[in-house]
Design a protein around this motif. Structure first.
Motif, short mmCIF file in Angstrom:
data_model
loop_
_atom_site.label_atom_id
_atom_site.label_comp_id
_atom_site.label_asym_id
_atom_site.label_seq_id
_atom_site.Cartn_x
_atom_site.Cartn_y
_atom_site.Cartn_z
N LEU A 132 0.81 -0.96 -0.03
CA LEU A 132 0.34 -0.43 0.16
C LEU A 132 0.66 1.43 -0.54
O LEU A 132 0.58 2.30 -0.31
CB LEU A 132 -0.75 0.33 1.40
CG LEU A 132 -1.51 -0.40 1.21
CD1 LEU A 132 -2.61 -0.97 3.04
CD2 LEU A 132 -3.16 -0.89 0.13
N GLY A 133 1.96 1.33 0.71
CA GLY A 133 3.12 2.57 0.81
C GLY A 133 2.74 3.60 1.39
O GLY A 133 3.53 3.98 1.57
N SER A 134 1.73 3.01 1.96
CA SER A 134 1.73 4.22 3.51
C SER A 134 0.89 3.50 4.80
O SER A 134 0.21 2.79 4.91
CB SER A 134 0.43 5.36 3.17
OG SER A 134 0.21 5.84 3.94
N MET A 135 1.35 4.26 5.78
CA MET A 135 1.29 4.10 7.46
C MET A 135 -0.10 3.70 7.47
O MET A 135 -1.53 3.10 7.85
CB MET A 135 1.66 3.98 8.28
CG MET A 135 3.59 3.81 8.18
SD MET A 135 4.17 4.40 10.31
CE MET A 135 6.00 3.72 9.83
N ARG A 136 -1.25 5.13 7.22
CA ARG A 136 -1.83 5.49 7.16
C ARG A 136 -3.06 3.96 6.51
O ARG A 136 -3.76 4.01 6.60
CB ARG A 136 -2.56 6.96 6.12
CG ARG A 136 -3.61 7.28 6.88
CD ARG A 136 -3.70 8.27 6.76
NE ARG A 136 -3.58 9.54 7.99
CZ ARG A 136 -3.91 9.88 8.70
NH1 ARG A 136 -5.23 9.54 9.62
NH2 ARG A 136 -3.26 10.43 9.23
N GLN A 137 -2.65 3.72 5.12
CA GLN A 137 -3.89 2.98 4.50
C GLN A 137 -3.34 1.37 4.97
O GLN A 137 -4.16 1.01 5.16
CB GLN A 137 -2.65 3.37 3.48
CG GLN A 137 -3.23 4.13 2.15
CD GLN A 137 -2.94 4.21 0.16
OE1 GLN A 137 -1.91 4.49 0.87
NE2 GLN A 137 -3.52 4.31 -0.06
N VAL A 138 -1.90 1.00 5.56
CA VAL A 138 -2.24 0.05 5.77
C VAL A 138 -3.24 0.14 7.50
O VAL A 138 -3.58 -1.29 7.40
CB VAL A 138 -0.62 0.11 6.80
CG1 VAL A 138 -0.84 -1.24 7.65
CG2 VAL A 138 -0.04 -0.68 5.40
N ALA A 139 -3.11 0.80 7.94
CA ALA A 139 -3.82 1.24 9.34
C ALA A 139 -4.64 0.93 9.44
O ALA A 139 -6.07 0.67 9.92
CB ALA A 139 -3.54 2.26 10.27
N ASP A 140 -6.37 1.60 8.17
CA ASP A 140 -6.74 1.69 7.38
C ASP A 140 -7.58 0.61 7.45
O ASP A 140 -8.41 -0.47 7.44
CB ASP A 140 -7.57 2.45 6.40
CG ASP A 140 -7.18 4.37 7.26
OD1 ASP A 140 -7.42 4.19 8.51
OD2 ASP A 140 -7.15 5.18 6.41
N GLU A 141 -5.92 0.02 6.11
CA GLU A 141 -7.36 -1.56 5.61
C GLU A 141 -7.18 -2.58 6.80
O GLU A 141 -8.05 -3.09 6.94
CB GLU A 141 -5.87 -1.94 4.46
CG GLU A 141 -6.03 -3.35 4.73
CD GLU A 141 -7.15 -2.63 3.24
OE1 GLU A 141 -7.34 -4.32 2.26
OE2 GLU A 141 -7.24 -1.80 2.65
N SER A 180 -0.22 4.58 14.77
CA SER A 180 0.39 4.45 15.90
C SER A 180 1.11 3.04 16.03
O SER A 180 2.13 2.75 16.51
CB SER A 180 0.03 5.69 16.81
OG SER A 180 0.97 4.72 17.86
N THR A 181 -0.16 2.01 16.25
CA THR A 181 0.10 0.35 16.33
C THR A 181 0.77 0.25 15.00
O THR A 181 1.71 -0.55 14.74
CB THR A 181 -1.52 -0.13 16.12
OG1 THR A 181 -2.63 0.05 17.49
CG2 THR A 181 -1.26 -1.44 16.48
N VAL A 182 1.35 1.15 14.00
CA VAL A 182 1.68 -0.05 12.87
C VAL A 182 3.18 0.51 13.30
O VAL A 182 3.48 0.27 12.81
CB VAL A 182 1.07 0.76 11.59
CG1 VAL A 182 2.06 0.07 10.36
CG2 VAL A 182 -0.76 0.25 10.80
N SER A 183 3.31 1.33 12.99
CA SER A 183 4.79 2.73 12.99
C SER A 183 5.27 1.61 15.37
O SER A 183 6.50 1.25 14.33
CB SER A 183 4.36 3.57 13.82
OG SER A 183 5.59 3.99 14.01
#
Length: 315
Positions: free
Chosen positions: A15-24, A30-33
């Motif tokens: 996905l290329g983005s932590m925000r997109q990963v979090a939404d997915e 913050s959890t993803v990071s």
């Protein structure tokens, strides 16, 4: 490495983005990071680096993400393989005595080929003691074994046994032996106390049965011949070399008469045995279900019936 963290890394590569990963994945950015930072500590190298207002994978991160695709796919495949709701797939290794293989297992092969082509059987012919040893060593998944009501096997708490079928065994004698009235097993044995006796060469169970009934009749049987093949046992009887136990549900060759044994019976009991906790594996569970669907033995052959020479199996 934690599989959940590998999954986050794989999704970041996709996905290329932590925000997109979090939404997915329905978690916070913050959890993803935090989880990716923990994964970097686990592998001992940086996996992401700043790139403007976003982040990108380092060369090590991209390499691990490639591994993650393979690793997670393998884990998903393993879970699917073990899912009791999934279509069974895999090779079931079986060790069993010849009669059970021919009678219980081989009839399943056509149905497996049609309805469950991803389930395969690998069959080894073994007597019970040999099959139990292979099961204990985890070299087979299923053992087809037997005992007699007069020679029971002690239970092993590490194994689970399912009853399949039972067959009364009779005394095989030459057809020119003088027929007698219906008698109990010790009386039948007593008529042949002076004969040589034939027992199995690879298992002691039927020898225990012979000695038990002979003991009730008050004599010690003279055991001379040992043969695993039931065909050979019959040949020895025809040649006048002795008498021995034979299954009552199979035809005999010309020259052999079956004398029923009652009071006590000599009852062979067949079992499907697995290691405890293994029977839920879908391919093995399928085989067990098919084996127990029709456990009753074929119609017993009347005493003294003969038939043209047939291919007999070992016990």
């Amino acid at each position: 490495m934690d599989l959940r963290r590998l999954r986050l890394l794989r999704e970041l590569a996709r996905l290329g983005s932590m925000r997109q990963v979090a939404d997915e994945l329905h978690v916070t950015t913050s959890t993803v990071s935090q989880q990716l930072a923990a994964l970097a500590r686990e592998v001992g190298t940086e996996l992401v680096e700043p790139h403007g207002r976003r982040v990108r994978l380092t060369p090590a991160g991209r390499r691990l993400a490639e591994h993650a695709v393979t690793i997670l796919a393998a884990v998903d495949a393993a879970r699917l393989d073990l899912d009791p709701r999934a279509e069974p797939a895999g090779t079931v290794r079986v060790a069993g005595f010849a009669t059970a293989v021919r009678r219980s297992l081989l009839p399943l092969t056509a149905r497996l080929a049609t309805d469950h082509p991803r389930v395969r059987l690998r069959i080894h012919e073994h007597e019970p003691a040999e099959a139990y040893a292979l099961l204990a060593a985890d070299e087979v998944d299923l053992a087809l074994t037997y005992d007699y009501n007069l020679a029971t096997l002690s239970a092993d708490q590490a194994l689970e046994a399912t009853s399949l079928w039972s067959v009364a065994w009779h005394l095989g004698v030459p057809t020119d032996a003088a027929p007698g009235p219906a008698e109990d097993a010790p009386t039948v044995f007593d008529r042949f106390r002076d004969e040589d006796w034939i027992v199995n060469s690879r298992n002691t169970a039927d020898e225990v049965v012979v000695r038990t009934i002979a003991s009730i009749a008050g004599f010690e049987p003279r055991i001379v011949h040992r043969a695993d093949s039931l065909e050979l046992v019959q040949d020895l009887i025809v040649a006048g070399l002795g008498v021995g136990l034979l299954p009552g549900d199979q035809p005999t060759v010309p020259g052999v008469r079956l004398l029923p044994l009652t009071g006590p019976q000599a009852l062979l009991r067949a079992y499907a045995v697995t290691r405890r906790g293994r029977a839920a594996w879908p391919p093995l569970a399928l085989i067990l279900d098919l084996l127990t669907a029709h456990p009753d033995p074929p119609q017993e052959v009347p005493p003294g019936r003969t038939a043209p020479p047939a291919r007999f199996t070992g016990r």
